[in-house]
Design an enzyme around this catalytic site. Structure first.
Site, PDB file in Angstrom:
ATOM      1  N   GLU A  72     -13.246   4.859   7.418  1.00 27.03           N
ATOM      2  CA  GLU A  72     -12.045   5.324   8.116  1.00 27.03           C
ATOM      3  C   GLU A  72     -12.345   5.756   9.551  1.00 27.03           C
ATOM      4  O   GLU A  72     -13.347   6.411   9.830  1.00 27.03           O
ATOM      5  CB  GLU A  72     -11.448   6.503   7.349  1.00 27.03           C
ATOM      6  CG  GLU A  72     -10.172   7.066   7.934  1.00 27.03           C
ATOM      7  CD  GLU A  72      -8.979   6.136   7.793  1.00 27.03           C
ATOM      8  OE1 GLU A  72      -9.092   4.954   8.216  1.00 27.03           O
ATOM      9  OE2 GLU A  72      -7.944   6.578   7.294  1.00 27.03           O
ATOM     10  N   ARG A  75     -13.962   5.085  -0.013  1.00 25.57           N
ATOM     11  CA  ARG A  75     -13.623   5.402   1.375  1.00 25.57           C
ATOM     12  C   ARG A  75     -14.506   6.547   1.877  1.00 25.57           C
ATOM     13  O   ARG A  75     -14.735   7.521   1.160  1.00 25.57           O
ATOM     14  CB  ARG A  75     -12.147   5.807   1.473  1.00 25.57           C
ATOM     15  CG  ARG A  75     -11.782   6.503   2.787  1.00 25.57           C
ATOM     16  CD  ARG A  75     -10.301   6.816   2.848  1.00 25.57           C
ATOM     17  NE  ARG A  75     -10.012   7.901   3.784  1.00 25.57           N
ATOM     18  CZ  ARG A  75      -8.790   8.301   4.131  1.00 25.57           C
ATOM     19  NH1 ARG A  75      -7.734   7.691   3.623  1.00 25.57           N
ATOM     20  NH2 ARG A  75      -8.619   9.301   4.977  1.00 25.57           N
ATOM     21  N   ASP A 102      -3.072   5.419  -2.287  1.00 26.92           N
ATOM     22  CA  ASP A 102      -3.945   6.496  -1.815  1.00 26.92           C
ATOM     23  C   ASP A 102      -4.243   7.414  -3.003  1.00 26.92           C
ATOM     24  O   ASP A 102      -3.336   7.825  -3.725  1.00 26.92           O
ATOM     25  CB  ASP A 102      -3.228   7.255  -0.706  1.00 26.92           C
ATOM     26  CG  ASP A 102      -4.130   8.243   0.024  1.00 26.92           C
ATOM     27  OD1 ASP A 102      -5.224   8.541  -0.487  1.00 26.92           O
ATOM     28  OD2 ASP A 102      -3.729   8.711   1.104  1.00 26.92           O
ATOM     29  N   ASN A 124      -8.055   0.128   7.559  1.00 26.43           N
ATOM     30  CA  ASN A 124      -6.831   0.907   7.680  1.00 26.43           C
ATOM     31  C   ASN A 124      -6.389   0.889   9.139  1.00 26.43           C
ATOM     32  O   ASN A 124      -7.032   1.476  10.008  1.00 26.43           O
ATOM     33  CB  ASN A 124      -7.068   2.349   7.216  1.00 26.43           C
ATOM     34  CG  ASN A 124      -5.790   3.180   7.261  1.00 26.43           C
ATOM     35  OD1 ASN A 124      -4.692   2.648   7.318  1.00 26.43           O
ATOM     36  ND2 ASN A 124      -5.941   4.498   7.229  1.00 26.43           N
ATOM     37  N   ASP A 164      -6.612   9.992  -2.408  1.00 27.46           N
ATOM     38  CA  ASP A 164      -7.209  11.145  -1.735  1.00 27.46           C
ATOM     39  C   ASP A 164      -8.633  11.391  -2.247  1.00 27.46           C
ATOM     40  O   ASP A 164      -9.439  10.487  -2.296  1.00 27.46           O
ATOM     41  CB  ASP A 164      -6.315  12.371  -1.904  1.00 27.46           C
ATOM     42  CG  ASP A 164      -4.986  12.222  -1.180  1.00 27.46           C
ATOM     43  OD1 ASP A 164      -4.999  11.733  -0.045  1.00 27.46           O
ATOM     44  OD2 ASP A 164      -3.945  12.562  -1.750  1.00 27.46           O
ATOM     45  N   GLU A 185     -11.929   9.068  -1.511  1.00 33.13           N
ATOM     46  CA  GLU A 185     -12.635   9.443  -0.287  1.00 33.13           C
ATOM     47  C   GLU A 185     -13.622  10.589  -0.496  1.00 33.13           C
ATOM     48  O   GLU A 185     -13.646  11.223  -1.563  1.00 33.13           O
ATOM     49  CB  GLU A 185     -11.626   9.803   0.792  1.00 33.13           C
ATOM     50  CG  GLU A 185     -10.852  11.073   0.515  1.00 33.13           C
ATOM     51  CD  GLU A 185      -9.640  11.229   1.406  1.00 33.13           C
ATOM     52  OE1 GLU A 185      -9.493  12.312   2.014  1.00 33.13           O
ATOM     53  OE2 GLU A 185      -8.829  10.276   1.497  1.00 33.13           O
ATOM     54  N   ASP A 207       0.289  15.619   6.030  1.00 34.98           N
ATOM     55  CA  ASP A 207      -0.761  15.096   5.156  1.00 34.98           C
ATOM     56  C   ASP A 207      -1.977  16.019   5.219  1.00 34.98           C
ATOM     57  O   ASP A 207      -2.972  15.742   5.898  1.00 34.98           O
ATOM     58  CB  ASP A 207      -1.131  13.676   5.597  1.00 34.98           C
ATOM     59  CG  ASP A 207      -2.084  12.993   4.621  1.00 34.98           C
ATOM     60  OD1 ASP A 207      -2.344  13.571   3.549  1.00 34.98           O
ATOM     61  OD2 ASP A 207      -2.573  11.897   4.947  1.00 34.98           O
ATOM     62  N   HIS A 233      -7.972   3.976  -3.151  1.00 34.56           N
ATOM     63  CA  HIS A 233      -9.181   4.400  -2.443  1.00 34.56           C
ATOM     64  C   HIS A 233      -9.471   5.868  -2.715  1.00 34.56           C
ATOM     65  O   HIS A 233      -8.568   6.713  -2.766  1.00 34.56           O
ATOM     66  CB  HIS A 233      -9.110   4.091  -0.947  1.00 34.56           C
ATOM     67  CG  HIS A 233      -7.960   4.686  -0.205  1.00 34.56           C
ATOM     68  ND1 HIS A 233      -7.860   6.025   0.096  1.00 34.56           N
ATOM     69  CD2 HIS A 233      -6.853   4.107   0.331  1.00 34.56           C
ATOM     70  CE1 HIS A 233      -6.759   6.248   0.791  1.00 34.56           C
ATOM     71  NE2 HIS A 233      -6.123   5.110   0.934  1.00 34.56           N
ATOM     72  N   CYS A 240      -5.257  14.068   6.934  1.00 35.03           N
ATOM     73  CA  CYS A 240      -5.095  12.658   7.288  1.00 35.03           C
ATOM     74  C   CYS A 240      -6.345  12.139   7.992  1.00 35.03           C
ATOM     75  O   CYS A 240      -6.955  12.826   8.819  1.00 35.03           O
ATOM     76  CB  CYS A 240      -3.880  12.490   8.194  1.00 35.03           C
ATOM     77  SG  CYS A 240      -3.691  10.852   8.924  1.00 35.03           S
ATOM     78  N   TYR A 294       0.838  -1.182   0.000  1.00 37.28           N
ATOM     79  CA  TYR A 294       0.000   0.000   0.000  1.00 37.28           C
ATOM     80  C   TYR A 294       0.881   1.242   0.000  1.00 37.28           C
ATOM     81  O   TYR A 294       1.747   1.393   0.871  1.00 37.28           O
ATOM     82  CB  TYR A 294      -0.903   0.020   1.241  1.00 37.28           C
ATOM     83  CG  TYR A 294      -1.626   1.337   1.446  1.00 37.28           C
ATOM     84  CD1 TYR A 294      -2.611   1.752   0.557  1.00 37.28           C
ATOM     85  CD2 TYR A 294      -1.299   2.168   2.514  1.00 37.28           C
ATOM     86  CE1 TYR A 294      -3.259   2.970   0.737  1.00 37.28           C
ATOM     87  CE2 TYR A 294      -1.944   3.380   2.704  1.00 37.28           C
ATOM     88  CZ  TYR A 294      -2.926   3.776   1.807  1.00 37.28           C
ATOM     89  OH  TYR A 294      -3.566   4.980   1.992  1.00 37.28           O
TER      90      TYR A 294
END
Length: 395
Positions: A286, A256, A182, A309, A184, A211, A153, A209, A219, A138
């Site tokens: 998450e 996500r 990731d 996660n 985002d 989101e 982040d 993923h 983050c 990942y």
């Protein structure tokens, strides 16, 4: 008169053809849930040609989808009664370089094991994961942001930095483990989301993923997160799904949600169900508040596969690999698995250098050892097989 046909045929219909099989919103998703939005039909056009005329006759056909399932051996049947392969068998059964996306999709469809992905952020951390034999990796957005641009982040790293880093990691070994990355928020509206998915696919990323945070995201294990309305989030999922269908990719789309902090658990489940119905392959909620909540999410969204996660010292309780497997998660990522220990080791070493005047590297960690982890033997073989003399006397 000459008859020519332009058509698109699934590559699995051609025996021994090392091409990617599109398994998106049809048979594949039906294995995860009952109701799902179908992919658009394949357009087939027949063109009739003679010396003087050309007539286009549009037709619409739906090509059959083929999912090849490898039958289990007796030993595997004893170990797993409801699925056929082990994760290690997915990798070893591939006899030619194939897309990471196809490997990852086979792992989800043809095994029943938890896919454990250490978080990697650069070439060395990824090479170390490969050296240890992990079945998947990942690429952490937090790690990429910290290592490449030295920033927190907070949506500072954008598509360019993320895609470039993911491409490097995904292509270290053509026979290696698939890479989940990731992605985002997709870095913009639907057009930008589609562009991001297309670039990730071309970079060799197996899945990512997407989101529902606002563009000025942070983050997932920080406080103060804000999310967009569900309709806007689903438009991102639609754009991502359409992009991978358009490229006929096995790219695994992971939906996500970070809505738990502000909207609560029920809103998260609603968003993930809506994303699932629009073509997402896997779900990710998450920042679970408790282990019981994590287990409940798996039940509420079953049989759709969920990703966990795991961030130690973050907002959620620590859930081990064994616990996640028992709960029914299909993928677990450890976002800070290499980033946090790297900081600890670097700081301790630099402290020793500052106050003692020595680094104190263990004797077995030589330059040659580090270069071997990074593919030294392969590079030497390439030179030798091409007739080069650079390494006649070794290194």
């Amino acid at each position: 008169m000459v008859l020519s046909t332009i058509s698109i045929v699934p590559s699995d219909c051609q025996e021994h053809e090392p091409t990617v099989v599109l398994q998106t919103a049809m048979d594949v998703f039906n294995k995860f849930h009952d109701s799902v939005k179908s992919a658009p039909p394949v357009n087939t056009v027949e063109i009739l040609e003679d010396d003087s005329t050309m007539v286009d006759i549009p037709q619409v056909t739906t090509a059959p989808e083929v999912v090849t399932i490898v039958p289990p051996s007796e030993e595997e049947s004893l170990e797993k009664t409801d699925r056929s392969l082990r994760l290690r068998d997915v990798v070893s059964s591939v006899v030619e370089p194939t897309s990471g996306a196809k490997k990852l999709r086979k792992m989800l469809l043809e095994t029943n094991e938890l896919i454990v992905c250490p978080g990697v952020y650069d070439g060395l951390s990824a090479r170390t994961a490969i050296e240890l034999g992990f079945n998947a990796m990942y690429m952490t957005g937090a790690g990429t942001t910290a290592s490449r641009i030295g920033q927190p982040d907070l949506a500072i790293a954008q598509l360019h930095e993320m895609r470039e880093n993911a491409e490097m990691i995904a292509n270290l070994d053509p026979f290696g483990p698939p890479l989940i990355a990731d992605m985002d928020t997709g870095y913009g509206g639907p057009i930008m989301v589609a562009r991001t998915v297309e670039q990730y696919i071309r970079a060799g990323v197996a899945g990512a993923h997407l989101e529902d945070q606002v563009l000025t995201k942070r983050c997932g294990h920080l406080s103060g997160k804000k999310v967009v309305p569900q309709e806007e989030y689903i438009s991102r999922i639609k754009a991502a799904h359409a992009a991978r269908v358009r490229l006929q990719s096995d790219f695994v789309l992971i939906a996500r949600t970070d809505a738990l902090q502000t909207l609560g658990y029920d809103a998260c489940i609603s968003r993930l169900r809506a994303a699932r119905d629009e073509g997402a392959d896997v779900g990710l909620l998450e920042g679970f508040d408790s282990k019981a909540q994590a287990a409940q999410a798996v039940k509420d969204l079953a049989p759709w596969p969920l990703l966990l996660n795991s961030v130690e010292n973050g907002k959620s309780p620590v859930i081990t690999v064994d616990e996640a497997s028992e709960m029914g998660f299909r993928i677990i990522i450890f976002s800070f698995a290499t980033l946090a220990p790297a900081y600890v080791a670097i700081r301790e070493t630099l402290t020793r250098l500052k106050y003692e005047g020595i680094v104190g590297t263990p004797k077995h960690i030589t330059p040659v050892k580090l270069f071997e982890v990074c593919g030294l033997e392969h590079s030497m073989a390439v030179d030798k097989n091409a007739g080069g003399l650079s390494f006649m006397d070794g290194v």
